[in-house]
Write a protein that holds these residues in place. Structure first.
Motif, mmCIF file in Angstrom:
data_model
loop_
_atom_site.group_PDB
_atom_site.id
_atom_site.type_symbol
_atom_site.label_atom_id
_atom_site.label_comp_id
_atom_site.label_asym_id
_atom_site.label_seq_id
_atom_site.Cartn_x
_atom_site.Cartn_y
_atom_site.Cartn_z
ATOM 1 N N SER A 89 0.799 -1.259 0.031
ATOM 2 C CA SER A 89 0.009 -0.044 0.131
ATOM 3 C C SER A 89 0.631 1.092 0.035
ATOM 4 C CB SER A 89 -0.956 0.009 1.367
ATOM 5 O OG SER A 89 -1.800 -1.133 1.138
ATOM 6 N N LEU A 90 1.878 1.234 0.821
ATOM 7 C CA LEU A 90 2.907 2.419 0.706
ATOM 8 C C LEU A 90 3.422 2.547 -0.543
ATOM 9 C CD1 LEU A 90 5.233 2.069 3.860
ATOM 10 C CD2 LEU A 90 3.748 4.149 3.111
ATOM 11 N N ILE A 91 3.684 1.518 -1.256
ATOM 12 C CA ILE A 91 4.086 1.589 -2.737
ATOM 13 C C ILE A 91 3.179 2.300 -3.794
ATOM 14 C CG2 ILE A 91 5.185 0.412 -4.832
ATOM 15 C CD1 ILE A 91 6.343 -1.705 -2.784
ATOM 16 N N VAL A 92 2.056 1.914 -3.395
ATOM 17 C CA VAL A 92 0.937 2.607 -4.265
ATOM 18 C C VAL A 92 0.799 4.109 -3.928
ATOM 19 C CG1 VAL A 92 -1.480 2.411 -4.417
ATOM 20 C CG2 VAL A 92 -0.680 0.366 -4.025
ATOM 21 N N ILE A 93 0.894 4.304 -2.464
ATOM 22 C CA ILE A 93 0.806 5.826 -2.288
ATOM 23 C C ILE A 93 2.209 6.672 -3.038
ATOM 24 C CG2 ILE A 93 1.124 7.443 -0.323
ATOM 25 C CD1 ILE A 93 -0.647 5.244 1.271
ATOM 26 N N ILE A 94 3.279 5.933 -2.649
ATOM 27 C CA ILE A 94 4.539 6.576 -2.955
ATOM 28 C C ILE A 94 4.290 6.869 -4.710
ATOM 29 C CG2 ILE A 94 7.055 6.422 -3.481
ATOM 30 C CD1 ILE A 94 6.803 5.002 -0.601
ATOM 31 N N SER A 95 4.044 5.794 -5.406
ATOM 32 C CA SER A 95 3.903 5.811 -6.855
ATOM 33 C C SER A 95 2.612 6.788 -7.489
ATOM 34 C CB SER A 95 3.788 4.690 -7.420
ATOM 35 O OG SER A 95 2.661 3.853 -7.156
ATOM 36 N N GLY A 96 1.712 6.875 -6.647
ATOM 37 C CA GLY A 96 0.736 7.675 -6.957
ATOM 38 C C GLY A 96 1.058 9.073 -6.470
ATOM 39 N N LEU A 97 1.719 9.371 -5.594
ATOM 40 C CA LEU A 97 2.367 10.775 -5.212
ATOM 41 C C LEU A 97 3.287 11.290 -6.603
ATOM 42 C CD1 LEU A 97 2.694 11.127 -1.346
ATOM 43 C CD2 LEU A 97 0.773 12.131 -3.060
ATOM 44 N N ALA A 98 4.134 10.319 -6.870
ATOM 45 C CA ALA A 98 5.237 10.625 -7.944
ATOM 46 C C ALA A 98 4.231 11.027 -9.041
ATOM 47 C CB ALA A 98 5.732 9.492 -8.145
ATOM 48 N N LEU A 99 3.246 10.353 -9.477
ATOM 49 C CA LEU A 99 2.513 10.600 -10.678
ATOM 50 C C LEU A 99 1.956 11.969 -10.415
ATOM 51 C CD1 LEU A 99 0.791 7.182 -11.330
ATOM 52 C CD2 LEU A 99 2.478 8.429 -12.980
ATOM 53 N N PHE A 100 1.166 12.092 -9.081
ATOM 54 C CA PHE A 100 0.587 13.462 -8.817
ATOM 55 C C PHE A 100 1.585 14.533 -8.927
ATOM 56 C CE2 PHE A 100 -0.410 16.669 -5.708
ATOM 57 C CZ PHE A 100 -1.765 16.983 -5.962
ATOM 58 N N PHE A 101 2.849 14.641 -8.456
ATOM 59 C CA PHE A 101 3.795 15.601 -8.603
ATOM 60 C C PHE A 101 4.149 15.769 -9.963
ATOM 61 C CE2 PHE A 101 3.814 15.051 -3.948
ATOM 62 C CZ PHE A 101 3.395 16.355 -3.656
ATOM 63 N N SER A 102 4.074 14.768 -10.977
ATOM 64 C CA SER A 102 4.685 14.741 -12.161
ATOM 65 C C SER A 102 3.753 15.924 -12.947
ATOM 66 C CB SER A 102 4.857 13.738 -12.685
ATOM 67 O OG SER A 102 3.572 13.002 -13.311
ATOM 68 N N TYR A 103 2.644 16.217 -12.295
ATOM 69 C CA TYR A 103 1.466 17.260 -13.022
ATOM 70 C C TYR A 103 2.129 18.769 -12.984
ATOM 71 C CZ TYR A 103 -2.500 14.293 -14.111
ATOM 72 O OH TYR A 103 -3.256 13.561 -14.765
ATOM 73 N N ALA A 104 2.978 18.804 -12.017
ATOM 74 C CA ALA A 104 3.285 20.361 -11.823
ATOM 75 C C ALA A 104 2.215 21.220 -11.739
ATOM 76 C CB ALA A 104 4.283 20.751 -13.078
ATOM 77 N N ASN A 105 1.808 22.046 -12.688
ATOM 78 C CA ASN A 105 0.854 22.989 -12.369
ATOM 79 C C ASN A 105 -0.356 22.804 -13.137
ATOM 80 O OD1 ASN A 105 1.866 23.630 -14.769
ATOM 81 N ND2 ASN A 105 2.585 25.766 -14.118
ATOM 82 N N LYS A 106 -0.683 21.344 -13.600
ATOM 83 C CA LYS A 106 -1.813 21.202 -14.317
ATOM 84 C C LYS A 106 -3.042 20.762 -13.383
ATOM 85 C CE LYS A 106 0.728 18.912 -17.042
ATOM 86 N NZ LYS A 106 1.176 17.812 -17.778
ATOM 87 N N LEU A 107 -2.774 21.127 -12.200
ATOM 88 C CA LEU A 107 -3.858 20.295 -11.290
ATOM 89 C C LEU A 107 -5.446 20.532 -11.864
ATOM 90 C CD1 LEU A 107 -2.379 21.110 -7.747
ATOM 91 C CD2 LEU A 107 -2.086 19.308 -9.365
ATOM 92 N N ASN A 108 -6.210 19.780 -11.743
ATOM 93 C CA ASN A 108 -7.677 19.633 -11.706
ATOM 94 C C ASN A 108 -8.100 18.887 -10.873
ATOM 95 O OD1 ASN A 108 -8.193 17.079 -13.045
ATOM 96 N ND2 ASN A 108 -6.786 17.722 -14.350
#
Ligand code: HEM
Length: 119
Positions: A42-61
């Motif tokens: 589950s930690l790996i899911v969270i870490i990989s999910g956060l990594a994807l999240f931060f790869s969005y930079a300023n395109k948050l929606n």
């Protein structure tokens, strides 16, 4: 990162069923070991999910934020189901929450959000 994310959440869902089954069979020792592996996963899911999240930079929606919340909610439900199973308590409401949250995360992830494998 997408591969790691998909592999780890797919493994988490498989482990959820295995751990639940083992606790129900009163095989507590093996269930505990796999439960710990599930938590690490589950930690790996969270870490990989956060990594994807931060790869969005300023395109948050809004859909992205909702996807992250659904993903975390699915993981919390998984943990609640397995803890309840270890105590031999019913977890119907958490199963319902798990199905809803996981479906939302998968539908948003695969069909709505731009990163990832599918076109
Ligand atoms: C059981 C839990 C989860 C499931 C079933 C799930 C499912 C998915 C799926 C199906 C994708 C799309 C992959 C692709 O398009 O190839 C995805 C992407 C993503 N996930 Fe998760 N996820 C979960 C947990 C999380 C968590 C906890 C976070 C954040 C902490 C997170 C953040 C993301 C992000 C930011 C993306 C990229 C979205 C995009 O495609 O643009 N996920 N996830």
């Amino acid at each position: 990162m997408v591969h790691l994310h998909i592999t780890s959440w797919a493994l988490a869902i498989i482990l959820l069923f295995v751990v639940h089954y083992l606790y129900k069979q009163n095989d507590g020792k093996f269930a505990k070991i796999l439960h710990m592996i599930l938590r690490l996963d589950s930690l790996i899911v969270i870490i990989s999910g956060l990594a994807l999240f931060f790869s969005y930079a300023n395109k948050l929606n809004g859909e992205l934020i909702f996807k992250v919340i659904a993903g975390l909610w699915a993981l919390i439900s998984i943990e609640m189901i397995t803890v309840k199973a270890s105590k031999n308590q019913p977890a119907k409401s958490f199963w319902i929450q798990f199905v809803i949250a996981a479906l939302l995360a998968i539908l948003l992830g695969f069909t709505r959000l731009p990163l990832g494998l599918l076109p």
